[in-house]
Design a protein around this motif. Structure first.
Motif, mmCIF file in Angstrom:
data_model
loop_
_atom_site.group_PDB
_atom_site.id
_atom_site.type_symbol
_atom_site.label_atom_id
_atom_site.label_comp_id
_atom_site.label_asym_id
_atom_site.label_seq_id
_atom_site.Cartn_x
_atom_site.Cartn_y
_atom_site.Cartn_z
ATOM 1 N N GLY A 89 0.775 -1.236 0.000
ATOM 2 C CA GLY A 89 0.000 0.000 0.000
ATOM 3 C C GLY A 89 0.801 1.278 0.000
ATOM 4 N N ILE A 90 2.091 1.200 -0.275
ATOM 5 C CA ILE A 90 2.889 2.418 -0.399
ATOM 6 C C ILE A 90 2.576 3.051 -1.746
ATOM 7 N N GLU A 91 2.316 4.358 -1.726
ATOM 8 C CA GLU A 91 1.879 5.038 -2.936
ATOM 9 C C GLU A 91 2.923 6.027 -3.426
ATOM 10 N N PRO A 92 3.001 6.238 -4.729
ATOM 11 C CA PRO A 92 3.898 7.271 -5.260
ATOM 12 C C PRO A 92 3.590 8.635 -4.640
ATOM 13 N N GLY A 93 4.643 9.368 -4.280
ATOM 14 C CA GLY A 93 4.477 10.662 -3.658
ATOM 15 C C GLY A 93 4.346 10.615 -2.154
ATOM 16 N N ALA A 94 4.393 9.418 -1.563
ATOM 17 C CA ALA A 94 4.198 9.277 -0.122
ATOM 18 C C ALA A 94 5.372 9.849 0.665
ATOM 19 N N VAL A 95 5.074 10.287 1.888
ATOM 20 C CA VAL A 95 6.109 10.543 2.888
ATOM 21 C C VAL A 95 6.173 9.281 3.740
ATOM 22 N N LEU A 133 12.938 1.396 -2.071
ATOM 23 C CA LEU A 133 12.075 2.363 -1.381
ATOM 24 C C LEU A 133 11.901 3.630 -2.213
ATOM 25 N N ARG A 134 12.982 4.091 -2.825
ATOM 26 C CA ARG A 134 12.903 5.283 -3.676
ATOM 27 C C ARG A 134 11.995 5.025 -4.879
ATOM 28 N N GLU A 135 12.086 3.841 -5.445
ATOM 29 C CA GLU A 135 11.226 3.520 -6.587
ATOM 30 C C GLU A 135 9.770 3.428 -6.158
ATOM 31 N N ALA A 136 9.523 2.898 -4.962
ATOM 32 C CA ALA A 136 8.142 2.741 -4.496
ATOM 33 C C ALA A 136 7.474 4.093 -4.256
ATOM 34 N N PRO A 162 9.693 9.828 -7.584
ATOM 35 C CA PRO A 162 10.486 11.058 -7.466
ATOM 36 C C PRO A 162 9.839 12.137 -6.621
ATOM 37 N N SER A 163 8.526 12.094 -6.436
ATOM 38 C CA SER A 163 7.852 13.103 -5.610
ATOM 39 C C SER A 163 7.683 12.656 -4.166
ATOM 40 N N ALA A 216 16.417 12.496 6.005
ATOM 41 C CA ALA A 216 15.349 12.441 5.011
ATOM 42 C C ALA A 216 15.925 12.620 3.621
ATOM 43 N N LEU A 217 15.277 11.991 2.652
ATOM 44 C CA LEU A 217 15.714 12.037 1.265
ATOM 45 C C LEU A 217 14.492 12.216 0.379
ATOM 46 N N GLY A 218 14.487 13.278 -0.413
ATOM 47 C CA GLY A 218 13.370 13.543 -1.311
ATOM 48 C C GLY A 218 12.973 15.004 -1.256
ATOM 49 N N PRO A 219 12.018 15.408 -2.081
ATOM 50 C CA PRO A 219 11.655 16.827 -2.173
ATOM 51 C C PRO A 219 11.057 17.404 -0.903
ATOM 52 N N GLY A 220 10.528 16.561 -0.016
ATOM 53 C CA GLY A 220 9.954 17.069 1.226
ATOM 54 C C GLY A 220 10.906 17.059 2.398
ATOM 55 N N ALA A 221 12.184 16.718 2.164
ATOM 56 C CA ALA A 221 13.127 16.525 3.264
ATOM 57 C C ALA A 221 13.329 17.779 4.098
#
Length: 281
Positions: free
Chosen positions: A29-35, A59-62, A65-66, A138-143
């Motif tokens: 149930g992990i969705e693209p764009g999730a935190v 995890l990054r693929e799951a 990029p968002s 944290a890694l990603g645009p919301g870090a």
């Protein structure tokens, strides 16, 4: 790397690969764009082709990029326990005189948290919060938004990375890790304002700042009297996680050999707070 000869003789075992891991994460149930906050126990998989790097890539693929990954790193040599060493004054003196300053860019994550926090901390583009005991990577645009302005006197509570995880309806993944690793429970403890709540104060040197004092809920002896009055709570984090499961906030699946849990952050915190208020209010 030495060949896993014992596993090779087990004809029923298939090594975990990146595609299999991504498929399992998406099925859970992990969705693209999730935190997504992540705890990992690598040994639960028995063998992963590519090791911890494969886990991070999966995890990054799951999350795509968002999406943004979050991990609790702590600090391998945090002076959190120094005030408790009254029976060992020479240890206290050594730390107070010679401990290196905490540097978010350099100081290692705690080894007993497993390999994932340190790997995420050192991954290109990752960020780390500035609290010496309760630091997160944290890694990603919301870090940057997740980690900004963490408080010295309430690192698990208001304005913490865990609060911002909840504000964004984030999820917590226990990838082969036991229920006792659900750090999000400390956020519920920090928010539950009851007379029996307990705190701990310590000082730590910080690079570019000097010696600072920190105050936080007591995560060593327990933020609440879990071990008193005959309650028989041998693992408070696991017990709190079980309350979230009972409330429907967590779900479980197998990914290869690893038992894996996914928790929704807001319902988890609500269920744990309800239990804390019932037990200690």
């Amino acid at each position: 790397m030495p060949a896993p000869t014992g596993l090779m003789r087990d004809l029923t075992f298939t090594p975990m690969t990146l595609p299999r891991l991504v498929e399992g994460l998406l099925r859970l149930g992990i969705e693209p764009g999730a935190v997504l906050m992540v705890h990992v126990r690598m040994s639960a998989f028995r063998w992963v082709v590519g090791g911890i790097d494969t886990v991070v890539e999966a995890l990054r693929e799951a999350v795509g990029p968002s999406g943004t990954l979050l991990a609790f790193t702590g600090w391998e040599d945090s002076p959190y326990h120094v005030p408790m060493w009254d029976d060992w004054p020479e240890w206290q003196a050594a730390y107070r005189a010679h401990q290196p300053a905490f540097d978010p860019a350099v100081s290692s994550a705690r080894r007993d948290f497993g390999r994932f926090p340190e790997r995420l901390r050192t991954w290109p583009g990752s960020r780390r919060s500035a609290h010496p005991e309760v630091s997160f990577a944290a890694l990603g645009p919301g870090a940057a938004l997740l980690l900004a302005d963490q408080r010295d006197d309430d690192p698990f509570g208001i304005d913490s990375p865990l609060e911002r995880l909840c504000e964004r309806d984030g999820q917590v993944l226990l990838l082969g890790a036991p229920l006792s690793r659900l750090t999000l429970c400390h956020h519920a403890e920090a928010l539950t304002d009851l007379p029996s709540r307990r705190f701990h104060t310590f000082r730590a040197p910080v690079a570019g700042v000097g010696l600072r004092e920190y105050r936080m809920i007591d995560t060593f002896y327990g933020a609440f009297p879990y071990y008193e009055d005959g309650r028989g709570i041998d693992s408070p984090p696991r017990t709190m996680a079980e309350q979230a499961v009972a409330a429907g906030a967590g779900r479980c699946t197998q990914i290869g050999a690893a038992t894996t849990w996914l928790f929704e952050s807001r319902p988890t915190v609500a269920a744990v707070r309800m239990w804390l208020e019932r037990e200690f209010g």
